[in-house]
Design a protein around this motif. Sequence first.
Motif, mmCIF file in Angstrom:
data_model
loop_
_atom_site.group_PDB
_atom_site.id
_atom_site.type_symbol
_atom_site.label_atom_id
_atom_site.label_comp_id
_atom_site.label_asym_id
_atom_site.label_seq_id
_atom_site.Cartn_x
_atom_site.Cartn_y
_atom_site.Cartn_z
ATOM 1 N N GLN A 74 5.769 18.822 -2.462
ATOM 2 C CA GLN A 74 5.033 19.999 -2.938
ATOM 3 C C GLN A 74 5.193 21.155 -1.962
ATOM 4 O O GLN A 74 5.367 22.301 -2.365
ATOM 5 C CB GLN A 74 3.556 19.633 -3.124
ATOM 6 C CG GLN A 74 2.696 20.791 -3.601
ATOM 7 C CD GLN A 74 1.269 20.371 -3.882
ATOM 8 O OE1 GLN A 74 0.987 19.239 -4.269
ATOM 9 N NE2 GLN A 74 0.329 21.293 -3.689
ATOM 10 N N HIS A 75 5.084 20.864 -0.651
ATOM 11 C CA HIS A 75 5.505 21.807 0.387
ATOM 12 C C HIS A 75 6.831 21.294 0.901
ATOM 13 O O HIS A 75 6.915 20.158 1.351
ATOM 14 C CB HIS A 75 4.491 21.864 1.530
ATOM 15 C CG HIS A 75 3.288 22.707 1.230
ATOM 16 N ND1 HIS A 75 2.241 22.822 2.105
ATOM 17 C CD2 HIS A 75 2.970 23.460 0.161
ATOM 18 C CE1 HIS A 75 1.312 23.621 1.582
ATOM 19 N NE2 HIS A 75 1.737 24.013 0.404
ATOM 20 N N TYR A 76 7.839 22.131 0.886
ATOM 21 C CA TYR A 76 9.177 21.591 1.078
ATOM 22 C C TYR A 76 9.975 22.237 2.197
ATOM 23 O O TYR A 76 11.054 21.772 2.518
ATOM 24 C CB TYR A 76 9.990 21.719 -0.226
ATOM 25 C CG TYR A 76 10.014 23.118 -0.783
ATOM 26 C CD1 TYR A 76 11.001 24.026 -0.411
ATOM 27 C CD2 TYR A 76 9.039 23.543 -1.671
ATOM 28 C CE1 TYR A 76 11.004 25.311 -0.904
ATOM 29 C CE2 TYR A 76 9.039 24.822 -2.171
ATOM 30 C CZ TYR A 76 10.030 25.709 -1.799
ATOM 31 O OH TYR A 76 10.026 26.989 -2.283
ATOM 32 N N THR A 105 2.175 19.762 -11.204
ATOM 33 C CA THR A 105 1.449 18.509 -11.376
ATOM 34 C C THR A 105 2.202 17.573 -12.319
ATOM 35 O O THR A 105 2.297 16.364 -12.070
ATOM 36 C CB THR A 105 0.031 18.775 -11.905
ATOM 37 O OG1 THR A 105 -0.643 19.685 -11.020
ATOM 38 C CG2 THR A 105 -0.774 17.497 -12.007
ATOM 39 N N ALA A 106 2.749 18.131 -13.384
ATOM 40 C CA ALA A 106 3.493 17.314 -14.350
ATOM 41 C C ALA A 106 4.738 16.700 -13.721
ATOM 42 O O ALA A 106 5.053 15.522 -13.961
ATOM 43 C CB ALA A 106 3.880 18.170 -15.551
ATOM 44 N N LYS A 107 5.443 17.464 -12.901
ATOM 45 C CA LYS A 107 6.637 16.936 -12.238
ATOM 46 C C LYS A 107 6.279 15.774 -11.313
ATOM 47 O O LYS A 107 6.979 14.759 -11.271
ATOM 48 C CB LYS A 107 7.330 18.045 -11.431
ATOM 49 C CG LYS A 107 8.033 19.103 -12.258
ATOM 50 C CD LYS A 107 8.643 20.164 -11.344
ATOM 51 C CE LYS A 107 9.275 21.292 -12.129
ATOM 52 N NZ LYS A 107 9.801 22.355 -11.223
ATOM 53 N N VAL A 108 5.200 15.949 -10.564
ATOM 54 C CA VAL A 108 4.778 14.879 -9.661
ATOM 55 C C VAL A 108 4.374 13.646 -10.465
ATOM 56 O O VAL A 108 4.738 12.507 -10.117
ATOM 57 C CB VAL A 108 3.618 15.339 -8.756
ATOM 58 C CG1 VAL A 108 3.126 14.185 -7.892
ATOM 59 C CG2 VAL A 108 4.049 16.499 -7.869
ATOM 60 N N VAL A 161 0.867 -1.184 0.000
ATOM 61 C CA VAL A 161 0.000 0.000 0.000
ATOM 62 C C VAL A 161 0.900 1.229 0.000
ATOM 63 O O VAL A 161 1.704 1.413 0.912
ATOM 64 C CB VAL A 161 -0.923 0.015 1.231
ATOM 65 C CG1 VAL A 161 -1.788 1.280 1.225
ATOM 66 C CG2 VAL A 161 -1.805 -1.225 1.257
ATOM 67 N N LEU A 162 0.760 2.053 -1.018
ATOM 68 C CA LEU A 162 1.616 3.223 -1.193
ATOM 69 C C LEU A 162 0.798 4.486 -0.923
ATOM 70 O O LEU A 162 -0.232 4.709 -1.562
ATOM 71 C CB LEU A 162 2.195 3.234 -2.607
ATOM 72 C CG LEU A 162 3.273 4.270 -2.940
ATOM 73 C CD1 LEU A 162 4.192 3.724 -4.040
ATOM 74 C CD2 LEU A 162 2.673 5.588 -3.383
ATOM 75 N N HIS A 163 1.233 5.277 0.049
ATOM 76 C CA HIS A 163 0.542 6.506 0.428
ATOM 77 C C HIS A 163 1.254 7.704 -0.207
ATOM 78 O O HIS A 163 2.483 7.840 -0.079
ATOM 79 C CB HIS A 163 0.557 6.689 1.947
ATOM 80 C CG HIS A 163 -0.005 5.544 2.715
ATOM 81 N ND1 HIS A 163 -1.293 5.525 3.211
ATOM 82 C CD2 HIS A 163 0.551 4.354 3.091
ATOM 83 C CE1 HIS A 163 -1.509 4.395 3.854
ATOM 84 N NE2 HIS A 163 -0.403 3.664 3.797
ATOM 85 N N VAL A 164 0.491 8.580 -0.845
ATOM 86 C CA VAL A 164 1.058 9.776 -1.463
ATOM 87 C C VAL A 164 0.621 11.006 -0.679
ATOM 88 O O VAL A 164 -0.577 11.293 -0.554
ATOM 89 C CB VAL A 164 0.633 9.922 -2.937
ATOM 90 C CG1 VAL A 164 1.196 11.217 -3.530
ATOM 91 C CG2 VAL A 164 1.100 8.718 -3.751
ATOM 92 N N THR A 165 1.592 11.725 -0.120
ATOM 93 C CA THR A 165 1.349 13.007 0.544
ATOM 94 C C THR A 165 2.185 14.061 -0.153
ATOM 95 O O THR A 165 3.174 13.748 -0.813
ATOM 96 C CB THR A 165 1.726 12.956 2.030
ATOM 97 O OG1 THR A 165 3.127 12.641 2.152
ATOM 98 C CG2 THR A 165 0.917 11.908 2.775
ATOM 99 N N GLY A 166 1.788 15.321 0.017
ATOM 100 C CA GLY A 166 2.561 16.335 -0.677
ATOM 101 C C GLY A 166 2.532 17.708 -0.063
ATOM 102 O O GLY A 166 3.371 18.543 -0.374
ATOM 103 N N ALA A 167 1.560 17.962 0.822
ATOM 104 C CA ALA A 167 1.409 19.303 1.366
ATOM 105 C C ALA A 167 0.955 19.211 2.811
ATOM 106 O O ALA A 167 0.420 18.193 3.253
ATOM 107 C CB ALA A 167 0.393 20.110 0.541
ATOM 108 N N VAL A 176 9.748 17.729 -5.513
ATOM 109 C CA VAL A 176 9.366 18.473 -6.715
ATOM 110 C C VAL A 176 9.353 19.986 -6.494
ATOM 111 O O VAL A 176 9.521 20.754 -7.430
ATOM 112 C CB VAL A 176 7.996 18.020 -7.252
ATOM 113 C CG1 VAL A 176 8.018 16.551 -7.612
ATOM 114 C CG2 VAL A 176 6.886 18.307 -6.245
ATOM 115 N N GLY A 177 9.138 20.450 -5.274
ATOM 116 C CA GLY A 177 9.146 21.883 -4.994
ATOM 117 C C GLY A 177 7.917 22.587 -5.536
ATOM 118 O O GLY A 177 6.936 21.979 -5.954
ATOM 119 N N SER A 178 7.967 23.905 -5.490
ATOM 120 C CA SER A 178 6.823 24.720 -5.908
ATOM 121 C C SER A 178 6.865 24.969 -7.409
ATOM 122 O O SER A 178 7.793 24.566 -8.098
ATOM 123 C CB SER A 178 6.831 26.055 -5.162
ATOM 124 O OG SER A 178 8.021 26.773 -5.450
#
Length: 366
Positions: A39-41, A73-76, A5-11, A64-66
């Motif tokens: 995404q928030h770094y 979105t494309a970078k992610v 199970v892979l969880h994706v967080t970003g912010a 990926v940064g801001s």
Amino acid sequence: MAPLVLHVTGARPNFPKAAPVLEALAAYPVEQLLVHTGQHYDDKMSDIFFRQLGIPKPDVNLGVGSGAHGAQTAKVMEALEELFTERRPDLVVVYGDVNSTVAAALVASKMGITFAHVEAGLRSFDMSMPEEINRLVTDRLSDLLLTTSPDAVAHLGNEGTAPEKIHLVGNPMIDTLLKNEARFDAAAARADVGIEGDYVVATLHRPGNVDDPEDVKALVAAMHAVADQAQVVIPLHPRGRARLEQAGFLDHPGMRVIDPLGYIEFMGLVRGAAAVVTDSGGVQEETTILGVPCLTLRPNTERPVTITDGTNQLVTREVLAERVREVLATGPLQQWPTPPLWDGHAGERIAKILARAVGAAEPVRA
């Protein structure tokens, strides 16, 4: 081999939602991989959350940064496609409505990987909000839609979502709040900021409030009228701070701008506030549980349950000062309603559904 199970967080808003799910799912015979897209770094927006909430360090940080919405979105998507190809997860779990959420949904869907959306079904019906677009796309593609409130279930049903995909589970972010509530020290927060007497906490970042110069001018006037009545404390990221400073936001002795805070420190500040003025989504939910009056400076909210079963109300800039005056006159709330299933056990309900989806229906430990 145990299913992955892979969880994706970003912010920042994702982390308190993911924490109880990760903890509860650890009781099942599955492997978990935590991915932070970056995404928030900066530290206050991400790393400190992992430390304070006891979340294991991310197994993968994409960094990926801001950037502009499309570029970010494309970078992610590019990074996740490579990761999914390498690891081939059995299930991907996405949280909230940020760009990382919809990026993961698109990649998982195109690769034929089952995925679940935690906090599905929320709708503002305002297509000028990037988050609304992210919600609609993510929910349309999701295999499992895990909702926080009955209105979210109704929205999904009205959109033609198959009933067997929809699960009302409650709010995992409230699990995190209730677990850590004893650590929310209002007196310490007040001392750290250096304020006495009544104060109002503000969190303002939506484009509708801070992008257009005329909107910023009107916002400054409205917030100064609030500061005429009580001190205003507002944590601001440096990028958003410059625009407000140029508009004279700090030209009032009652305005106190501080750097972004960690989760525990911010919630301590909120707990001791006479009111919160916000355009954030999650803050509407947190104030509802803490019993702090919330004045949401937006024409709409994707969380109407915080109005019907909470402490929230929508306000305009024109009436904001009057609403603050009413709140200050009323004083601290003694009783208030809370939404159904916001009871601290959403993570457990979500974990049970996720485990069943990958064939690991029974926990191996309590």
